[in-house]
Enzyme design. Structure first.
Site, PDB file in Angstrom:
ATOM      1  N   ARG A  47       0.798  -1.223   0.000  1.00 21.03           N
ATOM      2  CA  ARG A  47       0.000   0.000   0.000  1.00 21.03           C
ATOM      3  C   ARG A  47       0.825   1.265   0.000  1.00 21.03           C
ATOM      4  O   ARG A  47       0.653   2.124  -0.849  1.00 21.03           O
ATOM      5  CB  ARG A  47      -0.841   0.066   1.280  1.00 21.03           C
ATOM      6  CG  ARG A  47      -2.291  -0.067   1.128  1.00 21.03           C
ATOM      7  CD  ARG A  47      -2.811  -0.593   2.428  1.00 21.03           C
ATOM      8  NE  ARG A  47      -1.970  -1.715   2.849  1.00 21.03           N
ATOM      9  CZ  ARG A  47      -2.122  -2.940   2.386  1.00 21.03           C
ATOM     10  NH1 ARG A  47      -3.069  -3.223   1.547  1.00 21.03           N
ATOM     11  NH2 ARG A  47      -1.315  -3.917   2.764  1.00 21.03           N
ATOM     12  N   THR A  48       1.700   1.390   0.977  1.00 21.36           N
ATOM     13  CA  THR A  48       2.341   2.684   1.163  1.00 21.36           C
ATOM     14  C   THR A  48       3.166   3.057  -0.070  1.00 21.36           C
ATOM     15  O   THR A  48       3.060   4.172  -0.584  1.00 21.36           O
ATOM     16  CB  THR A  48       3.207   2.660   2.443  1.00 21.36           C
ATOM     17  OG1 THR A  48       2.371   2.239   3.515  1.00 21.36           O
ATOM     18  CG2 THR A  48       3.766   4.021   2.758  1.00 21.36           C
ATOM     19  N   LYS A  76      25.790  -3.761  -0.027  1.00 17.68           N
ATOM     20  CA  LYS A  76      27.250  -3.581  -0.140  1.00 17.68           C
ATOM     21  C   LYS A  76      27.800  -2.840   1.068  1.00 17.68           C
ATOM     22  O   LYS A  76      28.982  -2.561   1.154  1.00 17.68           O
ATOM     23  CB  LYS A  76      27.572  -2.774  -1.401  1.00 17.68           C
ATOM     24  CG  LYS A  76      27.137  -3.426  -2.687  1.00 17.68           C
ATOM     25  CD  LYS A  76      27.564  -2.554  -3.854  1.00 17.68           C
ATOM     26  CE  LYS A  76      27.024  -3.091  -5.159  1.00 17.68           C
ATOM     27  NZ  LYS A  76      27.200  -2.114  -6.244  1.00 17.68           N
ATOM     28  N   ARG A  97      11.120   3.972   3.676  1.00 22.06           N
ATOM     29  CA  ARG A  97      10.719   3.029   4.737  1.00 22.06           C
ATOM     30  C   ARG A  97      11.952   2.242   5.150  1.00 22.06           C
ATOM     31  O   ARG A  97      12.728   1.796   4.291  1.00 22.06           O
ATOM     32  CB  ARG A  97       9.635   2.087   4.232  1.00 22.06           C
ATOM     33  CG  ARG A  97       9.391   0.942   5.194  1.00 22.06           C
ATOM     34  CD  ARG A  97       8.166   0.157   4.857  1.00 22.06           C
ATOM     35  NE  ARG A  97       6.966   0.942   5.115  1.00 22.06           N
ATOM     36  CZ  ARG A  97       5.735   0.428   5.090  1.00 22.06           C
ATOM     37  NH1 ARG A  97       5.558  -0.831   4.805  1.00 22.06           N
ATOM     38  NH2 ARG A  97       4.699   1.184   5.343  1.00 22.06           N
ATOM     39  N   HIS A 125       4.633   5.910  11.755  1.00 22.67           N
ATOM     40  CA  HIS A 125       4.220   5.788  10.354  1.00 22.67           C
ATOM     41  C   HIS A 125       3.352   7.010  10.034  1.00 22.67           C
ATOM     42  O   HIS A 125       2.131   6.926   9.906  1.00 22.67           O
ATOM     43  CB  HIS A 125       3.432   4.488  10.165  1.00 22.67           C
ATOM     44  CG  HIS A 125       3.209   4.087   8.747  1.00 22.67           C
ATOM     45  ND1 HIS A 125       3.336   4.958   7.676  1.00 22.67           N
ATOM     46  CD2 HIS A 125       2.845   2.898   8.208  1.00 22.67           C
ATOM     47  CE1 HIS A 125       3.062   4.305   6.563  1.00 22.67           C
ATOM     48  NE2 HIS A 125       2.762   3.061   6.846  1.00 22.67           N
TER      49      HIS A 125
HETATM   50  C1  NCD Z   1       1.206  -0.739   8.228  1.00 26.86           C
HETATM   51  C2  NCD Z   1       2.726  -0.683   8.438  1.00 26.86           C
HETATM   52  O1  NCD Z   1       3.485  -0.917   7.507  1.00 26.86           O
HETATM   53  O2  NCD Z   1       3.092  -0.339   9.541  1.00 26.86           O
HETATM   54  N1  NCD Z   1       0.868  -0.948   6.902  1.00 26.86           N
HETATM   55  C3  NCD Z   1       0.694   0.146   6.103  1.00 26.86           C
HETATM   56  O3  NCD Z   1       1.632   0.844   5.794  1.00 26.86           O
HETATM   57  N2  NCD Z   1      -0.549   0.458   5.727  1.00 26.86           N
HETATM   58  C4  NCD Z   1       0.521  -1.671   9.138  1.00 26.86           C
HETATM   59  C5  NCD Z   1       1.005  -3.097   9.197  1.00 26.86           C
HETATM   60  O4  NCD Z   1       1.932  -3.480   8.499  1.00 26.86           O
HETATM   61  O5  NCD Z   1       0.404  -3.819   9.978  1.00 26.86           O
END
Ligand code: NCD
Length: 306
Positions: A47-48, A76, A97, A125
């Site tokens: 998703r993100t 590396k 991320r 997040h």
């Molecule tokens: C969340 C995350 O990555 O923290 N997912 C997301 O980005 N929508 C929640 C999860 O992974 O449970």
């Protein structure tokens, strides 16, 4: 970028922009023409990352990046600081991320382009929180005066941590934390609530509080952050929201979930009009579009990338 980098007023402006984007998508179709978004994902995501990429493509910009640490120079031994200095030469904005808490912050310090935290370990997040806030604001019409139940893995769930942090600043929010003993909200978050006399309650059984909730935020048990498989197996199905449980809820209670869902919401809840978790995904695109526009505009105002 953390939700607290914006004041409540700035957040309102961001959400106004996101709502305008929702209504007039076409108006923004070339707003980022010639601009590039880099997505640097050192941890899995569907998703993100795709939401960020969709947001940039909707704005007429382009995207580049990697979706797996193994496909980057991290293997590396390159540091995040070096990687971001390199990425700054290629792109105008970056979403990162990382499994290590604070890594996107370190990158932001070394970067000449805006770096958005797209999730750092079990910490925060922020853009999921922007998504959650926009969803609540759009569907409920306000971000104040309601009772929110956060249920599931409140220890490792970074979306929960960011959401509590953001909602602390709104009037009349009553928090109910629903988790097994082992997965309670970390003390450093509870301490802030205590300090600021924000009402909260910690309970184990969802049934006990269901009728009080205006919003229920379900989360999955974060398998990848457990130190031992046995604990995960014991706790993973602790909560399962199903049709029967929904009968105890208020008729207008909203169910949110950052997704991915595992077993914690049964698919028979999906058709309930109160289930808002797939709408939430759509709001995530609007708010990320608004965020990219806002951050790139502020770079322009400062005159260039620096
Ligand atoms: C969340 C995350 O990555 O923290 N997912 C997301 O980005 N929508 C929640 C999860 O992974 O449970």
């Amino acid at each position: 970028m953390s939700p607290l980098d914006f004041t409540v007023e700035e957040l309102d402006e961001l959400f106004d922009l996101a709502e305008d984007i929702e209504r007039n998508m076409g108006k923004y179709a070339t707003s980022c023409l010639g601009k590039k978004l880099a997505t640097c994902f050192y941890e899995p995501s569907t998703r993100t990352r795709l939401s960020f990429e969709t947001a940039m493509l909707n704005l007429g910009g382009s995207v580049l990046g990697f979706s797996d640490a193994a496909a980057s120079s991290a293997v590396k031994g390159e540091s995040v600081s070096d990687t971001i200095r390199v990425i700054s030469c290629f792109a105008d904005i970056c979403a990162m991320r990382h499994p290590k808490e604070g890594a996107p912050m370190v990158a932001a310090d070394r970067s000449s382009i805006p770096v958005i935290n797209a999730g750092d370990g079990g910490h925060q997040h922020p853009t999921q929180t922007l998504t959650d806030l926009l969803t609540i604001r759009s569907l409920k019409g306000r971000l104040s005066n309601f009772t929110i139940g956060l249920c599931g893995d409140l220890k490792f769930g970074r979306t929960v941590h960011s959401l509590i942090h953001a909602l602390e600043r709104y009037e009349g929010i009553n928090f109910i934390f629903i988790s097994p003993e082992e997965l309670r909200v970390p003390d450093y978050i509870i301490d802030v609530l205590k300090e600021r006399s924000i009402p909260y309650e910690e309970v184990i059984r969802l049934d006990d509080v269901m009728p009080q909730l205006d919003c229920l935020y379900m989360t999955r048990v974060q398998k990848e952050r457990f130190f031992n498989e046995e604990d995960y197996v014991r706790l993973k199905d602790f909560y399962i929201l199903n049709k029967e449980k929904m009968e105890q809820a208020k008729p207008e209670m909203m169910v949110l979930h950052p997704l991915p869902r595992v077993n914690e919401i049964s698919v028979d809840v999906d058709d309930d009009p109160r289930a808002a978790y797939f709408k939430q995904v759509q709001y995530g695109v609007y708010v990320r579009m608004a965020l990219i526009l806002t951050l790139l505009d502020s770079v322009k105002e400062k005159g260039g990338k620096g």
